[in-house]
Design an enzyme around this catalytic site. Sequence first.
Site, mmCIF file in Angstrom:
data_model
loop_
_atom_site.group_PDB
_atom_site.id
_atom_site.type_symbol
_atom_site.label_atom_id
_atom_site.label_comp_id
_atom_site.label_asym_id
_atom_site.label_seq_id
_atom_site.Cartn_x
_atom_site.Cartn_y
_atom_site.Cartn_z
ATOM 1 C CD GLN A 149 -67.349 7.032 46.750
ATOM 2 O OE1 GLN A 149 -67.066 7.940 47.524
ATOM 3 N NE2 GLN A 149 -67.588 7.250 45.467
ATOM 4 N N GLY A 150 -66.878 2.076 47.941
ATOM 5 C CA GLY A 150 -66.114 1.102 47.180
ATOM 6 C C GLY A 150 -66.253 1.332 45.684
ATOM 7 C CB SER A 152 -61.023 4.099 43.193
ATOM 8 O OG SER A 152 -61.463 5.399 42.868
ATOM 9 C CD GLU A 267 -67.322 12.925 45.894
ATOM 10 O OE1 GLU A 267 -66.366 12.592 46.604
ATOM 11 O OE2 GLU A 267 -67.561 12.420 44.774
ATOM 12 C CD GLU A 393 -53.839 16.384 35.966
ATOM 13 O OE1 GLU A 393 -52.814 17.018 36.293
ATOM 14 O OE2 GLU A 393 -54.528 15.755 36.789
#
Length: 408
Positions: A149-150, A152, A267, A393
Amino acid sequence: MTTSPTASTSPAPGGTATLLGHHVLGPELPAVPYDHPFRAEFRGWLQQHPLGPEPLEQDARIAHRRAWHRELAADGWVGLHWPVEHGGRGADALTQFMYYEELALAGAPEPANTPGLILLGPTLMVHGTEELKKRFLPGILAGDEAWCQGFSEPDAGSDLAAVRTRAELVGDEWVVNGQKIWTTFGQYADLVFVLCRTTPGSERHRGLSLLVVPADQPGVTIRAIKQISGDEEFCEVFLDDARAPRDWVVGEVGQGWAAAMTLFQFERGDQGYTDHARMLVRLAGVERRLAESETAGLVSSVRAATARARHRDLWVRIQGLRLLNYRGAVLATSGEGLGAVGSMTNLVWGELEKELGAAVAEAVGACGLRAGRHDTHERLHTRAASIYSGTSEIQRNIIAERLLGLPR
């Protein structure tokens, strides 16, 4: 009243109810009994296909898992939730819930090609063209093509809308330039699905596209990142005039944000079926190892008593995670989306995973440092759990705003 966890790491079917705490699910939820025909069928198959211990060395471990994926796929035990027309069984979320529990109880790894199987494959079914489905879905299911998965980037992690990687259409190819990071097992991937900007001058959620980029080409450089645990699970991916065919776009050009949000729902939904049973099995293993350390005089009786009190607390809280996951499976089976409930699952799992990692390390005391792969590895590895799929967070903000209705 709850029951304390069994000390067995491979519970027999009769002991499964004790380990999983099935009774805590409550009468208001549909039952998934331990003698359910699906459980019995899959448990029987697993017993006929025993696995040796996983190799500790990472390359060997990944090869082991890919071979296991192919063995599962050969008998139709991969992608159960996929529609029948795409090679799956059309199984509902409750069946998926049982599937992952049985894998965990048998001590077997999950299928290896998670980014393709859980993320891109289902997203292709929603947003992909028929040509893309025919090209990629069979290879994902069979485990013949591995994916990563590209998403971030160094300056776009939790704030995914800040991605800077760009793609320009030149003739019949996309030319992609940029950098991705924290790409899980990117060094083993054949293909990368890349979120990038395809509309010049676009900002934030607009003008993004989700492209499929072959990993084995001169324009793609994948470099592993060594973690504090000693593993190299994550990678940097450098795209320097990397090429992708014009039609390898998942969804409409410029509408990549919609495809990415679909992918995240898959996901978080699937994550809710996979984690609690493995936690319970690991906790049972911690109890066994604690008993061994106490018998050998490596852990004092006072420390052992303190650890067991902590383990009982963890067991109860993991049962709470199981209940949360089960409710999510019920929602999905009834056709409702997880929404912010997926954030609750992610938050609870991430914090529990860190505490369980600490329990594994502490159960054996200093003797763990003398083992071939010391037990502090678990504690170090699990520190990243509250970052996966969005930080704790971020998850708390989503829960506050979308479930509790609090102001931003």
